[in-house]
Design a protein around this motif. Structure first.
Motif, PDB file in Angstrom:
ATOM      1  N   ASP A  39     -11.676 -14.735  21.276  1.00 26.91           N
ATOM      2  CA  ASP A  39     -12.911 -13.964  22.072  1.00 26.91           C
ATOM      3  C   ASP A  39     -14.502 -14.317  22.224  1.00 26.91           C
ATOM      4  O   ASP A  39     -15.157 -14.339  23.387  1.00 26.91           O
ATOM      5  CB  ASP A  39     -13.325 -12.746  20.762  1.00 26.91           C
ATOM      6  CG  ASP A  39     -11.517 -11.758  19.854  1.00 26.91           C
ATOM      7  OD1 ASP A  39     -10.935 -12.525  21.874  1.00 26.91           O
ATOM      8  OD2 ASP A  39     -11.437 -11.237  19.352  1.00 26.91           O
ATOM      9  N   PHE A  40     -14.893 -14.590  21.982  1.00 27.77           N
ATOM     10  CA  PHE A  40     -15.821 -15.800  21.285  1.00 27.77           C
ATOM     11  C   PHE A  40     -16.671 -16.698  22.850  1.00 27.77           C
ATOM     12  O   PHE A  40     -17.309 -16.214  23.465  1.00 27.77           O
ATOM     13  CB  PHE A  40     -16.821 -17.146  20.225  1.00 27.77           C
ATOM     14  CG  PHE A  40     -17.632 -16.021  19.246  1.00 27.77           C
ATOM     15  CD1 PHE A  40     -18.206 -14.587  19.528  1.00 27.77           C
ATOM     16  CD2 PHE A  40     -16.559 -15.340  18.038  1.00 27.77           C
ATOM     17  CE1 PHE A  40     -19.411 -13.671  18.764  1.00 27.77           C
ATOM     18  CE2 PHE A  40     -17.256 -14.596  16.949  1.00 27.77           C
ATOM     19  CZ  PHE A  40     -18.443 -13.674  17.640  1.00 27.77           C
ATOM     20  N   GLN A  41     -15.444 -17.107  23.246  1.00 25.57           N
ATOM     21  CA  GLN A  41     -16.115 -18.563  24.264  1.00 25.57           C
ATOM     22  C   GLN A  41     -15.448 -17.733  25.260  1.00 25.57           C
ATOM     23  O   GLN A  41     -16.078 -17.722  26.167  1.00 25.57           O
ATOM     24  CB  GLN A  41     -13.764 -19.230  23.769  1.00 25.57           C
ATOM     25  CG  GLN A  41     -13.990 -20.116  22.755  1.00 25.57           C
ATOM     26  CD  GLN A  41     -13.060 -21.390  23.112  1.00 25.57           C
ATOM     27  OE1 GLN A  41     -11.660 -20.685  23.896  1.00 25.57           O
ATOM     28  NE2 GLN A  41     -12.217 -22.258  22.377  1.00 25.57           N
ATOM     29  N   ALA A  42     -14.459 -16.175  25.984  1.00 25.33           N
ATOM     30  CA  ALA A  42     -15.014 -15.004  26.844  1.00 25.33           C
ATOM     31  C   ALA A  42     -16.315 -14.706  26.775  1.00 25.33           C
ATOM     32  O   ALA A  42     -17.001 -14.508  27.835  1.00 25.33           O
ATOM     33  CB  ALA A  42     -13.917 -14.406  26.722  1.00 25.33           C
ATOM     34  N   PHE A  43     -16.537 -14.405  25.472  1.00 25.29           N
ATOM     35  CA  PHE A  43     -17.588 -13.560  25.464  1.00 25.29           C
ATOM     36  C   PHE A  43     -19.034 -14.437  25.699  1.00 25.29           C
ATOM     37  O   PHE A  43     -19.732 -13.505  27.397  1.00 25.29           O
ATOM     38  CB  PHE A  43     -18.086 -12.862  24.133  1.00 25.29           C
ATOM     39  CG  PHE A  43     -18.870 -12.487  24.250  1.00 25.29           C
ATOM     40  CD1 PHE A  43     -19.465 -11.642  24.579  1.00 25.29           C
ATOM     41  CD2 PHE A  43     -20.810 -13.365  23.132  1.00 25.29           C
ATOM     42  CE1 PHE A  43     -21.298 -10.945  24.054  1.00 25.29           C
ATOM     43  CE2 PHE A  43     -21.534 -13.282  22.957  1.00 25.29           C
ATOM     44  CZ  PHE A  43     -22.127 -11.217  23.240  1.00 25.29           C
TER      45      PHE A  43
ATOM     46  N   LEU B 125     -22.086 -20.931  23.851  1.00 22.89           N
ATOM     47  CA  LEU B 125     -21.731 -20.991  22.511  1.00 22.89           C
ATOM     48  C   LEU B 125     -21.423 -23.035  22.070  1.00 22.89           C
ATOM     49  O   LEU B 125     -21.095 -23.804  22.897  1.00 22.89           O
ATOM     50  CB  LEU B 125     -20.367 -20.928  22.344  1.00 22.89           C
ATOM     51  CG  LEU B 125     -19.583 -21.383  21.532  1.00 22.89           C
ATOM     52  CD1 LEU B 125     -19.329 -20.675  20.155  1.00 22.89           C
ATOM     53  CD2 LEU B 125     -17.773 -20.834  22.342  1.00 22.89           C
ATOM     54  N   ILE B 126     -22.956 -23.123  21.060  1.00 18.49           N
ATOM     55  CA  ILE B 126     -23.360 -24.644  21.734  1.00 18.49           C
ATOM     56  C   ILE B 126     -22.305 -25.161  20.438  1.00 18.49           C
ATOM     57  O   ILE B 126     -22.274 -25.791  19.680  1.00 18.49           O
ATOM     58  CB  ILE B 126     -24.730 -24.481  21.334  1.00 18.49           C
ATOM     59  CG1 ILE B 126     -25.435 -23.816  20.319  1.00 18.49           C
ATOM     60  CG2 ILE B 126     -25.492 -24.436  22.455  1.00 18.49           C
ATOM     61  CD1 ILE B 126     -27.078 -23.883  19.959  1.00 18.49           C
TER      62      ILE B 126
ATOM     63  N   ARG C  19     -26.296 -19.653  21.410  1.00 19.98           N
ATOM     64  CA  ARG C  19     -27.946 -19.823  21.525  1.00 19.98           C
ATOM     65  C   ARG C  19     -27.899 -18.572  23.099  1.00 19.98           C
ATOM     66  O   ARG C  19     -27.700 -18.455  24.246  1.00 19.98           O
ATOM     67  CB  ARG C  19     -28.236 -21.198  22.473  1.00 19.98           C
ATOM     68  CG  ARG C  19     -29.767 -21.286  22.691  1.00 19.98           C
ATOM     69  CD  ARG C  19     -30.211 -22.491  23.242  1.00 19.98           C
ATOM     70  NE  ARG C  19     -29.568 -22.782  24.688  1.00 19.98           N
ATOM     71  CZ  ARG C  19     -28.619 -23.806  23.865  1.00 19.98           C
ATOM     72  NH1 ARG C  19     -28.741 -24.595  23.600  1.00 19.98           N
ATOM     73  NH2 ARG C  19     -27.818 -24.085  25.482  1.00 19.98           N
ATOM     74  N   ARG C  20     -28.885 -18.258  22.377  1.00 15.96           N
ATOM     75  CA  ARG C  20     -29.218 -16.633  22.958  1.00 15.96           C
ATOM     76  C   ARG C  20     -29.450 -16.856  24.559  1.00 15.96           C
ATOM     77  O   ARG C  20     -30.351 -17.443  24.861  1.00 15.96           O
ATOM     78  CB  ARG C  20     -29.950 -15.212  22.434  1.00 15.96           C
ATOM     79  CG  ARG C  20     -29.954 -13.946  23.594  1.00 15.96           C
ATOM     80  CD  ARG C  20     -31.277 -13.400  23.295  1.00 15.96           C
ATOM     81  NE  ARG C  20     -31.565 -11.632  23.894  1.00 15.96           N
ATOM     82  CZ  ARG C  20     -31.845 -11.910  24.709  1.00 15.96           C
ATOM     83  NH1 ARG C  20     -31.957 -12.103  25.902  1.00 15.96           N
ATOM     84  NH2 ARG C  20     -31.980 -10.056  25.054  1.00 15.96           N
ATOM     85  N   ARG C  21     -29.242 -16.462  25.643  1.00 17.55           N
ATOM     86  CA  ARG C  21     -29.207 -16.494  26.986  1.00 17.55           C
ATOM     87  C   ARG C  21     -30.889 -16.448  27.456  1.00 17.55           C
ATOM     88  O   ARG C  21     -30.836 -15.430  27.220  1.00 17.55           O
ATOM     89  CB  ARG C  21     -28.214 -16.015  28.402  1.00 17.55           C
ATOM     90  CG  ARG C  21     -28.851 -14.929  28.313  1.00 17.55           C
ATOM     91  CD  ARG C  21     -27.467 -13.707  29.445  1.00 17.55           C
ATOM     92  NE  ARG C  21     -28.733 -12.895  29.435  1.00 17.55           N
ATOM     93  CZ  ARG C  21     -27.391 -11.447  28.726  1.00 17.55           C
ATOM     94  NH1 ARG C  21     -26.206 -11.577  28.272  1.00 17.55           N
ATOM     95  NH2 ARG C  21     -27.757 -10.127  28.940  1.00 17.55           N
ATOM     96  N   PRO C  22     -31.737 -17.083  28.421  1.00 16.67           N
ATOM     97  CA  PRO C  22     -32.666 -17.054  28.710  1.00 16.67           C
ATOM     98  C   PRO C  22     -32.688 -15.675  29.417  1.00 16.67           C
ATOM     99  O   PRO C  22     -31.986 -14.993  30.196  1.00 16.67           O
ATOM    100  CB  PRO C  22     -32.581 -18.127  29.250  1.00 16.67           C
ATOM    101  CG  PRO C  22     -31.978 -18.765  30.443  1.00 16.67           C
ATOM    102  CD  PRO C  22     -30.496 -18.060  28.899  1.00 16.67           C
TER     103      PRO C  22
END
Length: 83
Positions: free
Chosen positions: A45-49, A57-58, A72-75
């Motif tokens: 789920d998190f990989q797809a999200f 996903l770091i 990490r929140r996207r720019p």
């Protein structure tokens, strides 16, 4: 930049991702969210999200049945040039 902790252990799909999405919306670009989950489905789920939303996903790990995800929140998207 800080790291926010979101504990969603014991919640089942899709709640961990939904709660993470809500938390990320209130964060600044580049900030990190650490999510702790116990639902095995949360791995995919998190990989797809992250793939679909542009968040990074770091890190991902599992210990004793608890999955830890660091996102990490996207720019923010670059503004279009106003002429």
């Amino acid at each position: 930049m800080g790291e926010t902790l979101l504990d969603v252990k014991s919640l089942s799909c899709p709640l961990p991702v939904l709660r993470a999405n809500r938390a990320l919306r209130s964060m600044q670009p580049g900030e990190r969210l650490r999510v702790l989950a116990t639902d095995r489905a949360s791995v995919s789920d998190f990989q797809a999200f992250c793939r679909e939303t542009g968040h990074a996903l770091i890190a991902f790990s599992e210990e004793g049945g608890v999955f830890s995800f660091v996102i990490r929140r996207r720019p923010e998207p670059a503004a279009s040039g106003a002429g």
